[in-house]
Every structure is written in structure tokens, then in C-alpha cells.
Write a protein that holds these residues in place. Structure first.
Motif, short mmCIF file in Angstrom:
data_model
loop_
_atom_site.label_atom_id
_atom_site.label_comp_id
_atom_site.label_asym_id
_atom_site.label_seq_id
_atom_site.Cartn_x
_atom_site.Cartn_y
_atom_site.Cartn_z
N ILE A 25 0.83 -1.21 0.00
CA ILE A 25 0.00 0.00 0.00
C ILE A 25 0.87 1.26 0.00
CG2 ILE A 25 -0.28 0.15 2.51
CD1 ILE A 25 -3.01 0.97 -0.08
N THR A 26 2.02 1.22 0.67
CA THR A 26 2.86 2.42 0.72
C THR A 26 3.25 2.86 -0.69
OG1 THR A 26 3.67 1.69 2.86
CG2 THR A 26 4.93 3.42 1.77
N GLY A 27 3.54 1.89 -1.54
CA GLY A 27 3.88 2.22 -2.91
C GLY A 27 2.67 2.74 -3.69
N PHE A 85 -11.60 -0.95 14.39
CA PHE A 85 -10.50 -1.47 15.20
C PHE A 85 -9.28 -1.74 14.31
CE2 PHE A 85 -8.51 -5.33 17.31
CZ PHE A 85 -7.71 -4.56 18.12
N THR A 86 -8.12 -1.22 14.75
CA THR A 86 -6.92 -1.28 13.91
C THR A 86 -6.14 -2.58 14.04
OG1 THR A 86 -5.49 -0.42 15.67
CG2 THR A 86 -6.59 1.21 14.25
N GLY A 87 -6.31 -3.29 15.16
CA GLY A 87 -5.48 -4.47 15.41
C GLY A 87 -4.16 -4.11 16.08
N TRP A 110 -0.04 4.02 9.64
CA TRP A 110 -1.26 3.77 8.86
C TRP A 110 -1.26 2.32 8.43
CZ3 TRP A 110 -1.09 3.64 3.15
CH2 TRP A 110 0.21 3.77 2.64
N GLN A 111 -2.25 1.91 7.64
CA GLN A 111 -2.44 0.51 7.28
C GLN A 111 -2.95 0.39 5.84
OE1 GLN A 111 -5.49 -0.08 10.45
NE2 GLN A 111 -4.02 -1.56 11.28
N THR A 112 -2.82 -0.81 5.29
CA THR A 112 -3.42 -1.08 3.97
C THR A 112 -4.88 -0.65 4.00
OG1 THR A 112 -1.98 -2.99 3.76
CG2 THR A 112 -3.87 -2.90 2.27
N GLU A 113 -5.54 -0.95 5.09
CA GLU A 113 -6.97 -0.68 5.23
C GLU A 113 -7.28 0.81 5.31
OE1 GLU A 113 -5.05 -2.68 6.89
OE2 GLU A 113 -6.04 -4.54 7.46
N THR A 114 -6.36 1.60 5.83
CA THR A 114 -6.65 3.03 6.01
C THR A 114 -6.36 3.82 4.73
OG1 THR A 114 -4.48 3.73 6.82
CG2 THR A 114 -6.05 2.90 8.48
N VAL A 164 9.29 12.14 9.81
CA VAL A 164 7.86 11.86 9.95
C VAL A 164 7.67 10.35 10.10
CG1 VAL A 164 7.00 13.99 8.91
CG2 VAL A 164 7.51 12.06 7.42
N ASP A 165 7.28 9.95 11.29
CA ASP A 165 7.00 8.54 11.60
C ASP A 165 5.52 8.34 11.33
OD1 ASP A 165 6.51 6.07 12.69
OD2 ASP A 165 7.33 6.52 14.67
N THR A 166 5.22 7.74 10.17
CA THR A 166 3.84 7.71 9.68
C THR A 166 3.15 6.40 10.00
OG1 THR A 166 4.50 6.80 7.53
CG2 THR A 166 4.53 9.20 7.74
N GLY A 192 11.29 10.10 6.30
CA GLY A 192 10.06 9.44 6.73
C GLY A 192 10.31 8.00 7.13
N SER A 193 9.41 7.48 7.94
CA SER A 193 9.49 6.09 8.38
C SER A 193 8.09 5.49 8.35
CB SER A 193 10.07 6.06 9.80
OG SER A 193 9.99 4.75 10.33
N VAL A 194 8.00 4.24 7.97
CA VAL A 194 6.68 3.59 7.89
C VAL A 194 6.81 2.07 7.99
CG1 VAL A 194 6.78 3.48 5.35
CG2 VAL A 194 4.57 3.31 6.51
N VAL A 242 2.39 -10.84 12.14
CA VAL A 242 3.75 -10.46 12.51
C VAL A 242 4.35 -9.66 11.37
CG1 VAL A 242 6.01 -11.29 13.24
CG2 VAL A 242 3.96 -12.61 13.82
N ILE A 243 5.02 -8.57 11.73
CA ILE A 243 5.63 -7.76 10.68
C ILE A 243 7.12 -8.08 10.62
CG2 ILE A 243 5.95 -5.42 9.81
CD1 ILE A 243 3.44 -4.64 11.22
N VAL A 244 7.50 -8.79 9.57
CA VAL A 244 8.88 -9.20 9.38
C VAL A 244 9.48 -8.33 8.28
CG1 VAL A 244 10.42 -11.10 8.77
CG2 VAL A 244 8.32 -11.57 10.04
N HIS A 263 7.14 -6.58 6.21
CA HIS A 263 6.09 -7.34 5.52
C HIS A 263 5.12 -7.90 6.54
CE1 HIS A 263 8.42 -7.01 1.93
NE2 HIS A 263 9.44 -7.62 2.47
N ASN A 264 3.86 -7.66 6.34
CA ASN A 264 2.82 -8.18 7.23
C ASN A 264 2.59 -9.64 6.94
OD1 ASN A 264 2.26 -5.80 8.35
ND2 ASN A 264 0.06 -5.90 7.94
N LEU A 265 2.86 -10.49 7.89
CA LEU A 265 2.64 -11.91 7.64
C LEU A 265 1.64 -12.45 8.65
CD1 LEU A 265 6.36 -12.92 7.08
CD2 LEU A 265 4.61 -12.64 5.34
#
Ligand code: 7RM
Length: 634
Positions: free
Chosen positions: A295-297, A483-485, A399-403, A395-397, A369-371, A506-508, A511-513
């Protein structure tokens, strides 16, 4: 152009207005875009039923906002600077006018192949300009793109294609990332063995290697272009609520969720946040190092920057090739002003000698920036001191794929920073911290689960083909809220620090796994009885994966051989990114009486945090906890 917030005072005023009268606030912002027809209502929402609609009745095409409207004044401005994997290869500079022509022409290719408004098109491509061209071409004709990150396995690709019934697949023959060739077409061919919905495949030839093509199904990108005489393509008129794209994200259970984003709300949200968080100015060179497969891309390499008329950098390679100075070499060469990356990359770079940074002139940088994950203290300071030289806001941003767009973040140079905090919500974003009884915590400082009290324009509208799952996953935990999780801490000033996922994702390395599909893969081995996979902190990757595995009594191979085989299974069903760092063979898994594995306990043991294991009274077999701790691999 979207108005930028220039002072902390203005931020506070805008924030206030966005809470008091969201309709008025977002209506004003939306005015600055190009609409074929303005909306009838800004917002209609019923959060409890997972039903949110923005700019209803509005008609537009997002590509007219990303391309056409810049032509008159900025046609010759560079839209995309592409930097190849191999530094000896030429960079590509594509102006807005050139991009407009390429997108229009390729949109005609799509039409020529029978793609129509509403059809799904899968893109499995490397980081090359043709990926951007293909995605914008889909948007031009109202086709819904579903981009699958080109590091995913053939199984992952085919299940995503099947879930959204894509008609066409666009890929490349082969690509180099670092020194490693990746044969994308071969992965596609394997996936295509069981994807009946795919009618055609278009292959961009990135390398000169011979490519297997299937008669009647596959054709090359350039051949397709040659069939097109018309370099103009009238944009399809879309409803604000028509889907723009699907992007899959891991769920805590079962199959990935195809998040569906809208046209109007997504455009407004991604562009507004881009402008305000990064404070992009006219001649700036903005670089987000993410892959467009995430999503960031989507939001911050393509849609946000292009709708804002920015120059956006697209990098094909990896931070380690030819050496760990590559990012900085590119910053110097392109005079990058805005650099947006992930904590996992920062930590990996910080492991290497500073001389690799000091060799390059980074004085063009203005904003960092950081994400993707919480940024730890050490990484934050390394980034600030060595890359930003103490003069670039970070900027420590969060957010989520969903947002769809940045939700909590400083606005560069405008709102105050606090290291390792994503700080304050953007205007229009209303976070809440929830306690374990589902009640909102109103005092600060406090820690709780992060929810959203009101809808924002770029919120995903549904999970493709499964609205019930969308509702259950995001709108059932707290009534009338999203709810964001994630868990979060809020300081006395109202700054938020995200503490991480509270579910089984888990974010490895950014990457959200979801752990469930990984467990499924492990369970497939015939020596394995069952397993539980959890994340644990890792210096570079942020988190790594730890599996607790029970095996059958009679296993013919050694534990180490079994570990190798398990990881092979994971690599082929999900991808190498999901491989396990540690595999511990145990005699049993801690389970509740209803038979659920208590991952919460395993998570603590794997993180070496066993001082308080929490409530173990519901365990069926408390004795295995002792055994697991004794033989722990951490
Ligand atoms: C943009 C993106 C979403 C999850 C999210 C968080 C974590 C993302 C931050 C962060 C702490 C941040 N989309 N996350 N950004 N945690 N600070 N700045 O990453 O769908 O792939 O992941 O990522 O847990 O829920 S995502």
C-alpha cells in the motif's frame, strides 16, 4: 492544489474543524481536485454496519487528476525518475506529458484485450515504470488493478488471482534484484496452471533472456503496443465510490483479505496526506523506497505524489547492491529532498560502516520518513544523526493497507516531533484508546488498543467478495468504531506511540505476515503433527518468526533436516520472506480447554519475557510451558 497546513496553529484549527464538521472540512479539501461532476453528499456513514460512503454522486477519473490536469502548466516536469537495479544502466526520466501518452496508449492495449470497466487485472511486476503505466492504464478505463508483490510465490499469486477472478495478468519476463535474477514469468506459468479466470497474459521484456510464451494466451508488451494507433484514451467516468483497486493483506486467520479502495475518497485521502505530511514543494525530489506491491507504494509512490504533481522516484533494486551505500548514492545523484523508508531498512543500513554514508553528499535532504513498524529509539537516532544530520524532521507515519492513507504522523516542520512516536492524528482522524473491557480510555498517559471513532475518506470499503468478514474483522470489536489491530500508548501531550499488533499478524522486515498461513504450510510436512508460529523481536527484521512444532514419534530424518524441509515448504507456499528463524520441537503446545493454542504465552516465551506469563489457569496442559521454556532457543 490541496492547501497545505503551514503552522502548528493552523494544524490545531483544521483538526478542530475536521472533528466538528467533517463534511464541511473534507468538502473544502475535495474542491481542489478535478471532478467531472461534484458530489451530492460528502459523507454518509454507518460504521456499525461497515458502510461508509464519501462524495456520493461525484464523478471523476483519478488519472485526470494524476496526469491530464498537470499537462498545461507542468507537462514537461518530470513525473517519475526511475533508478535501475544496476547502477551502470541509465536512469529514466518520464515527464507528465510522456506518462500521459504512455498510460493512454496502454489503456488502449487493455481495451484491445477485452478489458472493461469493473474487470479485475492482476499486476505481478518488478519496480519498473511499466508497472506504474499499467496501474494508471487500468484506472484510466475503470478496470480494478490487483497488484501482487513480485516476491510472492506462485501459490500466493494464484490464490489472489482466483479470489478476485482477474481476467488479465501483466508481468515481466525476468528481473534482477541485487545479483539475483528472478524469473517472474516462470512463477506466473506455475500459478496459471490453476487460474481459469485469466484469459490473456502480457509480458514486459525487462531482460534479453529467452522467454517461454504460450500460444494464444501470452504476448509481449511491445507487440501489444504496436497494434495501437491511438495515443489518446478518453478517461472512463467513475463514480466516487467505484472501486479503484484491490490490494491483499494478511489476515490473522485463513486466506488474505482483498481490501477494496474507492476512487474519490482514496484520491482525496492519499493526496491530502502526501501534501501535508511531507510538505512537498514545487521542485522537490521525493523518494519512497517501498515496493508498489504494498500500500505504501500505491499511495506514496504513485497516486498521492502524482495527483499532487510531484516528482517521484522509483527504485528497482535493493539497499545492499552493489553495496550498502546505494541509497545514499542515489540521494546524492538525484538530489533527493524527501526520503521515506522503513525501520527494517534503517536497522539493516545502520549495521554497516558509517563510511558508506559519509562518502555521499546528502545535503539535498529536507524531510525523512518512516513507515511499516514501530521505529525503535536507536534506529530513530541513527537516522536523525547520520542521514538527516539533525536538521531534517522525521515523519513517523502510522497507517495501514486498510486506512489507505497516513493517519497518525507529524507534519514535517509544522508539528512537534517526539522520537519513536507517530505523534498526532492528521485532520479528519479521530483515534481512541480502548481498555480490555471495550471502554474508551479518555485520560492520558494511557495504553490500550487503537481504534478510530469516525470514518475518513480513504478507508477501505470492503473485503472483496466478503463484506461480512470486513465487518467482523474491523467493526465488531467496538461498536460504531474501526478497530486497527494495533496497540498504542498515548502520552500526556496526546502523542501516540504504536506498540505493535495485538492479533496474530507479525511484521517481518516490514512485511505483514499472518501466522495462520505459515502454520498451514508447516503442518503440511508429513513429519509434523501441529505447530504454532509467533513473532519475536529481531535486531534487523524488527520481528522474526519462531515456530513451536510437535512431530510424529517415528521421523526418519534429523531435526536439522526437518527444519530445512519445513522452510522449503514455506518458501514455496508463501515466499522466502515467511521462513522461520527458529524452530523448536516440543512435546505439546499450550492449549485452552476449548482446544485453542495459547499463542499469547508462546509469544512471551519467544521474546524472552517470561517474568509474567499472564493467566495460565485456562490451560489444559500447563506442564508443557515448563518444558518449552527449558528448551527455548532464545
Ligand atoms: C503502511 C503499512 C499495517 C501495520 C499497522 C502497524 C504497522 C505501520 C507504523 C506501524 C508503528 C508506524 N501498511 N505500522 N506503520 N507501526 N509505527 N509508523 O505498513 O497494512 O502493511 O501494515 O503496520 O502494526 O497495523 S500495512
Amino acid at each position: 492544489m490541496v492547501q497545505k497546513i503551514h503552522s502548528y496553529k493552523k494544524y490545531k484549527e483544521d483538526y478542530q474543524e475536521s472533528v466538528e464538521d467533517p463534511g464541511k472540512f473534507w468538502g473544502k479539501i475535495a474542491e481542489s481536485f478535478l471532478w467531472r461532476k461534484k458530489w451530492d453528499t460528502v459523507l454518509e456513514s454507518d460504521m456499525a454496519n461497515a458502510d461508509v460512503k464519501w462524495f456520493q454522486g461525484g464523478k471523476l477519473n483519478i488519472t485526470e487528476n494524476c496526469l491530464d490536469r498537470h499537462l498545461e502548466k507542468n507537462g514537461n516536469k518530470t513525473a517519475i525518475i526511475w533508478e535501475p537495479n544496476n547502477p551502470d544502466e541509465e536512469s529514466r526520466y518520464i515527464t507528465y506529458r510522456q506518462l500521459y501518452v504512455k498510460v493512454s496508449r496502454f489503456a488502449n492495449v487493455l481495451k484491445n484485450n477485452g478489458v472493461k470497466k469493473g474487470d479485475r487485472v492482476c499486476l505481478y511486476m518488478p519496480m519498473i515504470p511499466e508497472l506504474s503505466i499499467a496501474m494508471l492504464a487500468c484506472a484510466r478505463i475503470g478496470a480494478i488493478h490487483s497488484i501482487v508483490f513480485a516476491g510472492f510465490s506462485s501459490t500466493a499469486l494464484s490464490s489472489r488471482i482466483n479470489d478476485s477472478q482477474c481476467k488479465l495478468l501483466i508481468t515481466a519476463n525476468e528481473v534482477y534484484r541485487g545479483t539475483k535474477p528472478i524469473n517472474l514469468k516462470a512463477v506466473c506459468d506455475e500459478a496459471l496452471e490453476n487460474t481459469p479466470s485469466i484469459e490473456k497474459v502480457i509480458v514486459y521484456r525487462r531482460t534479453v533472456e529467452p522467454t517461454q510464451m504460450k500460444e494464444g494466451r501470452d504476448s509481449f508488451w511491445f507487440e501489444e503496443l504496436q497494434k495501437i494507433e491511438n495515443f489518446e484514451c478518453e478517461a472512463e467516468e467513475m463514480d466516487a465510490e467505484d472501486p479503484l483497486f484491490i490490494l491483499y493483506t494478511s489476515g490473522s486467520t485463513g486466506k488474505p483479505k482483498g481490501m477494496v479502495h474507492s476512487t474519490g475518497g482514496y484520491m482525496v485521502g492519499s493526496t491530502y496526506s502526501f501534501q501535508n505530511v511531507f510538505q512537498y514543494q514545487k521542485d522537490d525530489i521525493y523518494w519512497c523506497t517501498a515496493d508498489i506491491g504494498w500500500i505504501t507504494g500505491h499511495s506514496y509512490i504513485i497516486y498521492g505524489p502524482l495527483a499532487a504533481g510531484a516528482t517521484t522516484v522509483m527504485f528497482e533494486g535493493v539497499p545492499s547492491y552493489p553495496d550498502y551505500g546505494r541509497f545514499w548514492e542515489i540521494v546524492e545523484k538525484l538530489k533527493v529532498t524527501h526520503f521515506y523508508t522503513a525501520p527494517t531498512a534503517i536497522r539493516a543500513l545502520a549495521k554497516h560502516p558509517l563510511s558508506l554514508v559519509e562518502k555521499y553528499d546528502l545535503s539535498s535532504l529536507k524531510v525523512l520518513g518512516s513507515v511499516g513498524e514501530p521505529i525503535n529509539e536507536e534506529a530513530w537516532h541513527w537516522y536523525n544523526d547520520n542521514i538527516g544530520k539533525g536538521t531534517c524532521p522525521i515523519v513517523d507515519t502510522w497507517w495501514q493497507t486498510e486506512t489507505g492513507a497516513i493517519m497518525i504522523s507529524p507534519l514535517a516542520g509544522v508539528t512537534p516531533l517526539r522520537p519513536t512516536f507517530a505523534t498526532m492524528p492528521l485532520p479528519g482522524v479521530q483515534p481512541a484508546l480502548m481498555d480490555e473491557h471495550g471502554k474508551e480510555i479518555t485520560e492520558s498517559p494511557a495504553e490500550g488498543r487503537l481504534a478510530m471513532k469516525a470514518p475518513w475518506p480513504s478507508i477501505a470499503r470492503t473485503i472483496y467478495g466478503d463484506h461480512q468478514r470486513y465487518k467482523d474483522t474491523y467493526f465488531s470489536a467496538y461498536s460504531g468504531m474501526y478497530f486497527t489491530g494495533d496497540g498504542a500508548y498515548r502520552d500526556a501531550m496526546g502523542n501516540y506511540r504504536i506498540t505493535g499488533r495485538v492479533d496474530d499478524v507479525v511484521i517481518v522486515s516490514g512485511h505483514n505476515l499472518g501466522t495462520a498461513p505459515i502454520e498451514n504450510a508447516v503442518d503440511e510436512h508429513d513429519a509434523v503433527v501441529e505447530c504454532a508460529v509467533v513473532g519475536f523481536p529481531h535486531d534487523i527484521k524488527g520481528n522474526a518468526l519462531y515456530a513451536y512444532v510437535t512431530k510424529y514419534d517415528e521421523v526418519r530424518i534429523s531435526d536439522d533436516e526437518l527444519r530445512v524441509e519445513i522452510n522449503k515448504l514455506i518458501a514455496s507456499s508463501i515466499g522466502a520472506i515467511a521462513k522461520l528463524d527458529k524452530i523448536q520441537f516440543v512435546s505439546g503446545l499450550p492449549k485452552t480447554r476449548s482446544g485453542k493454542i495459547m499463542r499469547r504465552i508462546l509469544r512471551k516465551i519467544a521474546s524472552n519475557d517470561t517474568s509474567n506469563l499472564g493467566d495460565t489457569s485456562t490451560l489444559l496442559n500447563p506442564e508443557v510451558v515448563e518444558e518449552i521454556m527449558e528448551k527455548s532457543l532464545v
